[in-house]
Design a protein around this motif. Structure first.
Motif, PDB file in Angstrom:
ATOM      1  N   MET A   1      -2.175 -23.443  95.697  1.00  0.00           N
ATOM      2  CA  MET A   1      -1.816 -24.030  94.419  1.00  0.00           C
ATOM      3  C   MET A   1      -1.367 -22.915  93.483  1.00  0.00           C
ATOM      4  SD  MET A   1      -4.166 -26.716  92.427  1.00  0.00           S
ATOM      5  CE  MET A   1      -3.482 -27.713  91.169  1.00  0.00           C
ATOM      6  N   GLY A   2      -0.170 -23.061  92.917  1.00  0.00           N
ATOM      7  CA  GLY A   2       0.398 -22.018  92.074  1.00  0.00           C
ATOM      8  C   GLY A   2       0.004 -22.147  90.623  1.00  0.00           C
ATOM      9  N   GLN A   3       0.586 -21.279  89.831  1.00  0.00           N
ATOM     10  CA  GLN A   3       0.326 -21.306  88.400  1.00  0.00           C
ATOM     11  C   GLN A   3       1.117 -22.432  87.744  1.00  0.00           C
ATOM     12  OE1 GLN A   3       1.428 -17.369  87.097  1.00  0.00           O
ATOM     13  NE2 GLN A   3      -0.698 -16.696  87.142  1.00  0.00           N
ATOM     14  N   PRO A   4       0.560 -23.011  86.675  1.00  0.00           N
ATOM     15  CA  PRO A   4       1.327 -24.039  85.955  1.00  0.00           C
ATOM     16  C   PRO A   4       2.513 -23.401  85.223  1.00  0.00           C
ATOM     17  CG  PRO A   4      -0.743 -23.605  84.843  1.00  0.00           C
ATOM     18  CD  PRO A   4      -0.772 -22.829  86.125  1.00  0.00           C
ATOM     19  N   SER A   5       3.488 -24.195  84.923  1.00  0.00           N
ATOM     20  CA  SER A   5       4.666 -23.685  84.218  1.00  0.00           C
ATOM     21  C   SER A   5       4.290 -23.269  82.795  1.00  0.00           C
ATOM     22  CB  SER A   5       5.753 -24.760  84.177  1.00  0.00           C
ATOM     23  OG  SER A   5       5.329 -25.843  83.372  1.00  0.00           O
ATOM     24  N   PHE A   6       5.212 -22.581  82.158  1.00  0.00           N
ATOM     25  CA  PHE A   6       5.004 -22.120  80.784  1.00  0.00           C
ATOM     26  C   PHE A   6       4.776 -23.308  79.852  1.00  0.00           C
ATOM     27  CE2 PHE A   6       6.763 -20.861  76.622  1.00  0.00           C
ATOM     28  CZ  PHE A   6       5.923 -19.787  76.357  1.00  0.00           C
ATOM     29  N   GLU A   7       5.563 -24.367  80.040  1.00  0.00           N
ATOM     30  CA  GLU A   7       5.422 -25.549  79.198  1.00  0.00           C
ATOM     31  C   GLU A   7       4.087 -26.238  79.430  1.00  0.00           C
ATOM     32  OE1 GLU A   7       8.085 -24.913  81.101  1.00  0.00           O
ATOM     33  OE2 GLU A   7       9.623 -24.512  79.593  1.00  0.00           O
ATOM     34  N   ALA A   8       3.653 -26.316  80.688  1.00  0.00           N
ATOM     35  CA  ALA A   8       2.367 -26.944  80.994  1.00  0.00           C
ATOM     36  C   ALA A   8       1.217 -26.129  80.407  1.00  0.00           C
ATOM     37  CB  ALA A   8       2.200 -27.101  82.496  1.00  0.00           C
ATOM     38  N   SER A   9       1.318 -24.804  80.474  1.00  0.00           N
ATOM     39  CA  SER A   9       0.279 -23.951  79.891  1.00  0.00           C
ATOM     40  C   SER A   9       0.183 -24.167  78.384  1.00  0.00           C
ATOM     41  CB  SER A   9       0.586 -22.477  80.173  1.00  0.00           C
ATOM     42  OG  SER A   9       0.563 -22.221  81.547  1.00  0.00           O
ATOM     43  N   ASN A  10       1.346 -24.222  77.732  1.00  0.00           N
ATOM     44  CA  ASN A  10       1.339 -24.464  76.283  1.00  0.00           C
ATOM     45  C   ASN A  10       0.773 -25.831  75.961  1.00  0.00           C
ATOM     46  OD1 ASN A  10       2.284 -22.020  75.444  1.00  0.00           O
ATOM     47  ND2 ASN A  10       4.419 -22.653  75.311  1.00  0.00           N
ATOM     48  N   ALA A  11       1.085 -26.834  76.764  1.00  0.00           N
ATOM     49  CA  ALA A  11       0.562 -28.175  76.518  1.00  0.00           C
ATOM     50  C   ALA A  11      -0.954 -28.189  76.626  1.00  0.00           C
ATOM     51  CB  ALA A  11       1.174 -29.163  77.512  1.00  0.00           C
ATOM     52  N   ILE A  12      -1.495 -27.519  77.624  1.00  0.00           N
ATOM     53  CA  ILE A  12      -2.955 -27.466  77.790  1.00  0.00           C
ATOM     54  C   ILE A  12      -3.602 -26.760  76.605  1.00  0.00           C
ATOM     55  CG2 ILE A  12      -4.801 -26.446  79.189  1.00  0.00           C
ATOM     56  CD1 ILE A  12      -2.950 -26.924  81.631  1.00  0.00           C
ATOM     57  N   ILE A  13      -3.021 -25.648  76.192  1.00  0.00           N
ATOM     58  CA  ILE A  13      -3.582 -24.871  75.080  1.00  0.00           C
ATOM     59  C   ILE A  13      -3.568 -25.690  73.790  1.00  0.00           C
ATOM     60  CG2 ILE A  13      -3.144 -22.892  73.573  1.00  0.00           C
ATOM     61  CD1 ILE A  13      -2.201 -21.405  76.133  1.00  0.00           C
ATOM     62  N   TYR A  14      -2.430 -26.298  73.475  1.00  0.00           N
ATOM     63  CA  TYR A  14      -2.325 -27.021  72.207  1.00  0.00           C
ATOM     64  C   TYR A  14      -3.117 -28.317  72.215  1.00  0.00           C
ATOM     65  CZ  TYR A  14       0.877 -23.589  70.389  1.00  0.00           C
ATOM     66  OH  TYR A  14       1.408 -22.421  69.935  1.00  0.00           O
ATOM     67  N   LEU A  15      -3.238 -28.970  73.365  1.00  0.00           N
ATOM     68  CA  LEU A  15      -4.101 -30.148  73.433  1.00  0.00           C
ATOM     69  C   LEU A  15      -5.561 -29.763  73.229  1.00  0.00           C
ATOM     70  CD1 LEU A  15      -2.482 -32.193  76.335  1.00  0.00           C
ATOM     71  CD2 LEU A  15      -2.584 -32.791  73.909  1.00  0.00           C
ATOM     72  N   THR A  16      -5.959 -28.608  73.756  1.00  0.00           N
ATOM     73  CA  THR A  16      -7.326 -28.129  73.550  1.00  0.00           C
ATOM     74  C   THR A  16      -7.556 -27.790  72.072  1.00  0.00           C
ATOM     75  OG1 THR A  16      -7.323 -27.217  75.775  1.00  0.00           O
ATOM     76  CG2 THR A  16      -9.043 -26.434  74.300  1.00  0.00           C
ATOM     77  N   TYR A  17      -6.597 -27.104  71.439  1.00  0.00           N
ATOM     78  CA  TYR A  17      -6.694 -26.825  70.002  1.00  0.00           C
ATOM     79  C   TYR A  17      -6.829 -28.118  69.206  1.00  0.00           C
ATOM     80  CZ  TYR A  17      -5.241 -21.894  70.470  1.00  0.00           C
ATOM     81  OH  TYR A  17      -5.157 -20.578  70.769  1.00  0.00           O
TER      82      TYR A  17
END
Length: 60
Positions: free
Chosen positions: A1-17
């Protein structure tokens, strides 16, 4: 399993915020009628000197 894309990483971070913002606001709203001295006294019983000495001893 690879790393999530840049957009997916940002989505996870901002949803957590956003979740923390909503949770913090809800807790503050629920405790808005609490007296400030009650909050401060429930926050801990340690006085300033032991806390300062602990901070110095920790090497920070």
């Amino acid at each position: 399993m690879g790393q999530p894309s840049f957009e997916a990483s940002n989505a996870i971070i901002y949803l957590t915020y956003g979740a923390f913002l909503v949770l913090g606001t809800a807790i503050a709203w629920k405790l808005r009628s609490q007296v400030k001295t009650d909050f401060l006294s429930s926050n801990g019983t340690q006085t300033a000197w032991p806390l300062a000495l602990n901070f110095i001893a920790s090497g920070e």
